[in-house]
Motif scaffolding. Sequence first.
Motif, PDB file in Angstrom:
ATOM      1  N   ALA A  24       0.839  -1.207   0.000  1.00  0.00           N
ATOM      2  CA  ALA A  24       0.000   0.000   0.000  1.00  0.00           C
ATOM      3  C   ALA A  24       0.871   1.253   0.000  1.00  0.00           C
ATOM      4  CB  ALA A  24      -0.937  -0.008   1.205  1.00  0.00           C
ATOM      5  N   GLU A  25       1.953   1.217   0.769  1.00  0.00           N
ATOM      6  CA  GLU A  25       2.865   2.363   0.823  1.00  0.00           C
ATOM      7  C   GLU A  25       3.548   2.583  -0.529  1.00  0.00           C
ATOM      8  OE1 GLU A  25       6.725   3.809   3.420  1.00  0.00           O
ATOM      9  OE2 GLU A  25       5.438   2.226   4.212  1.00  0.00           O
ATOM     10  N   VAL A  26       3.959   1.503  -1.174  1.00  0.00           N
ATOM     11  CA  VAL A  26       4.593   1.612  -2.496  1.00  0.00           C
ATOM     12  C   VAL A  26       3.596   2.144  -3.514  1.00  0.00           C
ATOM     13  CG1 VAL A  26       5.572   0.274  -4.399  1.00  0.00           C
ATOM     14  CG2 VAL A  26       6.355  -0.129  -2.061  1.00  0.00           C
ATOM     15  N   ARG A  27       2.363   1.652  -3.472  1.00  0.00           N
ATOM     16  CA  ARG A  27       1.331   2.153  -4.393  1.00  0.00           C
ATOM     17  C   ARG A  27       1.110   3.651  -4.201  1.00  0.00           C
ATOM     18  NH1 ARG A  27      -1.479  -2.769  -2.857  1.00  0.00           N
ATOM     19  NH2 ARG A  27      -1.231  -4.277  -4.530  1.00  0.00           N
ATOM     20  N   GLN A  28       1.047   4.082  -2.950  1.00  0.00           N
ATOM     21  CA  GLN A  28       0.843   5.496  -2.666  1.00  0.00           C
ATOM     22  C   GLN A  28       2.038   6.317  -3.133  1.00  0.00           C
ATOM     23  OE1 GLN A  28      -2.070   6.898  -1.519  1.00  0.00           O
ATOM     24  NE2 GLN A  28      -1.010   8.738  -2.202  1.00  0.00           N
ATOM     25  N   LEU A  29       3.229   5.794  -2.956  1.00  0.00           N
ATOM     26  CA  LEU A  29       4.432   6.484  -3.418  1.00  0.00           C
ATOM     27  C   LEU A  29       4.400   6.659  -4.931  1.00  0.00           C
ATOM     28  CD1 LEU A  29       7.217   7.700  -2.923  1.00  0.00           C
ATOM     29  CD2 LEU A  29       8.163   5.393  -3.013  1.00  0.00           C
ATOM     30  N   ILE A  30       3.998   5.626  -5.649  1.00  0.00           N
ATOM     31  CA  ILE A  30       3.892   5.711  -7.112  1.00  0.00           C
ATOM     32  C   ILE A  30       2.875   6.775  -7.509  1.00  0.00           C
ATOM     33  CG2 ILE A  30       3.111   4.453  -9.164  1.00  0.00           C
ATOM     34  CD1 ILE A  30       4.384   1.930  -7.848  1.00  0.00           C
ATOM     35  N   ILE A  31       1.735   6.791  -6.830  1.00  0.00           N
ATOM     36  CA  ILE A  31       0.714   7.802  -7.111  1.00  0.00           C
ATOM     37  C   ILE A  31       1.260   9.201  -6.849  1.00  0.00           C
ATOM     38  CG2 ILE A  31      -1.501   8.727  -6.303  1.00  0.00           C
ATOM     39  CD1 ILE A  31      -2.324   5.742  -5.830  1.00  0.00           C
ATOM     40  N   ASP A  32       1.944   9.375  -5.717  1.00  0.00           N
ATOM     41  CA  ASP A  32       2.513  10.677  -5.372  1.00  0.00           C
ATOM     42  C   ASP A  32       3.558  11.114  -6.385  1.00  0.00           C
ATOM     43  OD1 ASP A  32       0.867  10.677  -3.163  1.00  0.00           O
ATOM     44  OD2 ASP A  32       2.467  10.179  -1.729  1.00  0.00           O
ATOM     45  N   LEU A  33       4.395  10.174  -6.827  1.00  0.00           N
ATOM     46  CA  LEU A  33       5.414  10.511  -7.820  1.00  0.00           C
ATOM     47  C   LEU A  33       4.793  10.894  -9.156  1.00  0.00           C
ATOM     48  CD1 LEU A  33       8.119   7.802  -7.056  1.00  0.00           C
ATOM     49  CD2 LEU A  33       8.292  10.266  -6.661  1.00  0.00           C
ATOM     50  N   ARG A  34       3.760  10.183  -9.568  1.00  0.00           N
ATOM     51  CA  ARG A  34       3.060  10.545 -10.818  1.00  0.00           C
ATOM     52  C   ARG A  34       2.456  11.936 -10.705  1.00  0.00           C
ATOM     53  NH1 ARG A  34      -0.084   4.939 -11.735  1.00  0.00           N
ATOM     54  NH2 ARG A  34       1.617   3.775 -12.672  1.00  0.00           N
ATOM     55  N   ASP A  35       1.818  12.213  -9.580  1.00  0.00           N
ATOM     56  CA  ASP A  35       1.214  13.533  -9.377  1.00  0.00           C
ATOM     57  C   ASP A  35       2.275  14.631  -9.395  1.00  0.00           C
ATOM     58  OD1 ASP A  35      -1.236  12.292  -9.182  1.00  0.00           O
ATOM     59  OD2 ASP A  35      -1.386  12.488  -6.986  1.00  0.00           O
ATOM     60  N   ALA A  36       3.401  14.383  -8.726  1.00  0.00           N
ATOM     61  CA  ALA A  36       4.477  15.369  -8.687  1.00  0.00           C
ATOM     62  C   ALA A  36       5.057  15.590 -10.081  1.00  0.00           C
ATOM     63  CB  ALA A  36       5.576  14.913  -7.721  1.00  0.00           C
ATOM     64  N   ALA A  37       5.221  14.520 -10.840  1.00  0.00           N
ATOM     65  CA  ALA A  37       5.735  14.654 -12.203  1.00  0.00           C
ATOM     66  C   ALA A  37       4.771  15.464 -13.058  1.00  0.00           C
ATOM     67  CB  ALA A  37       5.967  13.278 -12.820  1.00  0.00           C
ATOM     68  N   GLN A  38       3.484  15.207 -12.924  1.00  0.00           N
ATOM     69  CA  GLN A  38       2.482  15.968 -13.693  1.00  0.00           C
ATOM     70  C   GLN A  38       2.486  17.426 -13.269  1.00  0.00           C
ATOM     71  OE1 GLN A  38       0.637  14.886 -16.347  1.00  0.00           O
ATOM     72  NE2 GLN A  38       0.183  17.044 -16.547  1.00  0.00           N
ATOM     73  N   ASP A  39       2.573  17.680 -11.970  1.00  0.00           N
ATOM     74  CA  ASP A  39       2.642  19.058 -11.480  1.00  0.00           C
ATOM     75  C   ASP A  39       3.875  19.760 -12.035  1.00  0.00           C
ATOM     76  OD1 ASP A  39       0.348  18.585 -10.046  1.00  0.00           O
ATOM     77  OD2 ASP A  39       1.352  18.428  -8.091  1.00  0.00           O
ATOM     78  N   GLY A  40       5.002  19.056 -12.068  1.00  0.00           N
ATOM     79  CA  GLY A  40       6.239  19.626 -12.609  1.00  0.00           C
ATOM     80  C   GLY A  40       6.110  19.948 -14.083  1.00  0.00           C
ATOM     81  N   ARG A  41       5.486  19.048 -14.838  1.00  0.00           N
ATOM     82  CA  ARG A  41       5.278  19.312 -16.269  1.00  0.00           C
ATOM     83  C   ARG A  41       4.362  20.516 -16.470  1.00  0.00           C
ATOM     84  NH1 ARG A  41       5.310  13.569 -16.428  1.00  0.00           N
ATOM     85  NH2 ARG A  41       3.036  13.501 -16.254  1.00  0.00           N
ATOM     86  N   ASP A  42       3.298  20.588 -15.677  1.00  0.00           N
ATOM     87  CA  ASP A  42       2.373  21.721 -15.786  1.00  0.00           C
ATOM     88  C   ASP A  42       3.078  23.033 -15.462  1.00  0.00           C
ATOM     89  OD1 ASP A  42       0.362  19.938 -16.449  1.00  0.00           O
ATOM     90  OD2 ASP A  42      -0.556  19.949 -14.438  1.00  0.00           O
ATOM     91  N   LEU A  43       3.872  23.027 -14.413  1.00  0.00           N
ATOM     92  CA  LEU A  43       4.608  24.223 -14.014  1.00  0.00           C
ATOM     93  C   LEU A  43       5.609  24.621 -15.098  1.00  0.00           C
ATOM     94  CD1 LEU A  43       5.055  26.278 -11.747  1.00  0.00           C
ATOM     95  CD2 LEU A  43       6.751  24.717 -10.784  1.00  0.00           C
ATOM     96  N   ALA A  44       6.311  23.652 -15.647  1.00  0.00           N
ATOM     97  CA  ALA A  44       7.279  23.936 -16.712  1.00  0.00           C
ATOM     98  C   ALA A  44       6.585  24.544 -17.926  1.00  0.00           C
ATOM     99  CB  ALA A  44       8.028  22.658 -17.105  1.00  0.00           C
ATOM    100  N   ARG A  45       5.417  24.019 -18.271  1.00  0.00           N
ATOM    101  CA  ARG A  45       4.659  24.583 -19.409  1.00  0.00           C
ATOM    102  C   ARG A  45       4.262  26.028 -19.143  1.00  0.00           C
ATOM    103  NH1 ARG A  45       1.728  19.551 -19.113  1.00  0.00           N
ATOM    104  NH2 ARG A  45       2.687  18.101 -20.541  1.00  0.00           N
ATOM    105  N   ARG A  46       3.789  26.283 -17.914  1.00  0.00           N
ATOM    106  CA  ARG A  46       3.386  27.657 -17.578  1.00  0.00           C
ATOM    107  C   ARG A  46       4.575  28.604 -17.653  1.00  0.00           C
ATOM    108  NH1 ARG A  46       0.022  25.200 -13.535  1.00  0.00           N
ATOM    109  NH2 ARG A  46       1.595  25.636 -11.957  1.00  0.00           N
ATOM    110  N   TYR A  47       5.714  28.195 -17.100  1.00  0.00           N
ATOM    111  CA  TYR A  47       6.891  29.061 -17.148  1.00  0.00           C
ATOM    112  C   TYR A  47       7.403  29.230 -18.573  1.00  0.00           C
ATOM    113  CZ  TYR A  47       7.368  29.599 -12.127  1.00  0.00           C
ATOM    114  OH  TYR A  47       7.159  29.938 -10.820  1.00  0.00           O
ATOM    115  N   ALA A  48       7.314  28.184 -19.371  1.00  0.00           N
ATOM    116  CA  ALA A  48       7.722  28.296 -20.779  1.00  0.00           C
ATOM    117  C   ALA A  48       6.831  29.298 -21.504  1.00  0.00           C
ATOM    118  CB  ALA A  48       7.670  26.933 -21.460  1.00  0.00           C
ATOM    119  N   ASP A  49       5.530  29.258 -21.223  1.00  0.00           N
ATOM    120  CA  ASP A  49       4.607  30.222 -21.835  1.00  0.00           C
ATOM    121  C   ASP A  49       4.935  31.639 -21.395  1.00  0.00           C
ATOM    122  OD1 ASP A  49       3.281  28.174 -23.138  1.00  0.00           O
ATOM    123  OD2 ASP A  49       1.625  28.087 -21.683  1.00  0.00           O
TER     124      ASP A  49
END
Length: 77
Positions: A24-49
């Motif tokens: 369960a902890e590993v599953r949650q970590l994977i979910i958190d990492l995916r969310d963080a990666a998506q947040d990072g991509r979104d932030l990078a897109r905004r700053y690029a714009d």
Amino acid sequence: MSQSARLAVAQSNEKGTERDEALAEVRQLIIDLRDAAQDGRDLARRYADVLQNVVDEYCIEFEKRAEAALARLEAAA
């Protein structure tokens, strides 16, 4: 059931519970990492714009100033 058999069952159940908790902890970590990666991509897109808009604005302003300076040079010649 003998005491040693009950102990073995209890240990097995405990190991199963620990394994379930770890999974369960590993599953949650994977979910958190995916969310963080998506947040990072979104932030990078905004700053690029934002950066693209700033560069465009300065290029347009530079072009206007260069055209004005060129016009003054042509008028003085």
